[in-house]
Design a protein around this motif. Structure first.
Motif, mmCIF file in Angstrom:
data_model
loop_
_atom_site.group_PDB
_atom_site.id
_atom_site.type_symbol
_atom_site.label_atom_id
_atom_site.label_comp_id
_atom_site.label_asym_id
_atom_site.label_seq_id
_atom_site.Cartn_x
_atom_site.Cartn_y
_atom_site.Cartn_z
ATOM 1 N N LEU A 41 0.854 -1.183 0.000
ATOM 2 C CA LEU A 41 0.000 0.000 0.000
ATOM 3 C C LEU A 41 0.890 1.232 0.000
ATOM 4 N N ILE A 42 0.675 2.108 -0.998
ATOM 5 C CA ILE A 42 1.414 3.362 -1.071
ATOM 6 C C ILE A 42 0.408 4.495 -0.906
ATOM 7 N N MET A 43 0.678 5.378 0.046
ATOM 8 C CA MET A 43 -0.163 6.554 0.268
ATOM 9 C C MET A 43 0.733 7.782 0.158
ATOM 10 N N GLU A 53 -3.145 10.419 -2.804
ATOM 11 C CA GLU A 53 -3.134 9.243 -3.678
ATOM 12 C C GLU A 53 -3.000 7.997 -2.812
ATOM 13 N N ILE A 54 -3.820 6.980 -3.108
ATOM 14 C CA ILE A 54 -3.778 5.701 -2.403
ATOM 15 C C ILE A 54 -3.687 4.605 -3.456
ATOM 16 N N HIS A 74 -6.177 5.330 -6.569
ATOM 17 C CA HIS A 74 -7.275 6.187 -6.114
ATOM 18 C C HIS A 74 -6.708 7.576 -5.881
ATOM 19 N N ASP A 75 -7.209 8.556 -6.599
ATOM 20 C CA ASP A 75 -6.734 9.935 -6.480
ATOM 21 C C ASP A 75 -7.844 10.815 -5.916
ATOM 22 N N ASN A 90 -10.073 10.424 -9.601
ATOM 23 C CA ASN A 90 -9.678 9.410 -10.565
ATOM 24 C C ASN A 90 -9.528 8.078 -9.862
ATOM 25 N N ARG A 91 -9.878 6.998 -10.588
ATOM 26 C CA ARG A 91 -9.675 5.651 -10.058
ATOM 27 C C ARG A 91 -9.414 4.717 -11.237
#
Length: 103
Positions: A41-43, A53-54, A74-75, A90-91
């Motif tokens: 997981l990058i946040m 951003e996820i 996921h933005d 955005n996704r």
């Protein structure tokens, strides 16, 4: 877990006016369930654009030469309107298969 913080500031040498000032905070989290299954997981929060951003990614390794990847992006952005908080902008979803072909 890998946290990272980048800070940048630029001021005009003559007038002392701040041209930009802000930071980008990023966190990367890896969790290995077993030798084949991995969750990453990058946040990231960008103060310059007020964006979040996820990006989760699941990896399943069948063997060292074959792997399946499923992930998404996921933005979110804060538009400073009456709705308050971040709104999704955005996704995207993706799927990848990696396989070594031998002859």
């Amino acid at each position: 877990m890998q946290p990272q913080l980048s800070f940048a500031r630029l001021t005009d040498k003559d007038s002392g006016e701040t041209i930009f000032n802000g930071y980008i905070a990023r966190g990367r989290f890896n969790f290995q369930f077993d030798k084949r299954l991995l969750l990453r997981l990058i946040m990231q929060y960008d103060e310059f654009d007020d964006r979040l951003e996820i990006d989760p990614l699941i990896t399943y390794r069948v063997n060292p030469f074959t792997a399946f990847y499923v992930g998404s992006t996921h933005d979110y952005a804060d538009f400073d309107d009456d709705a308050g908080g971040f709104q999704k902008t955005n996704r995207q979803f993706f799927f990848k298969i990696q396989y070594l072909m031998r002859t």
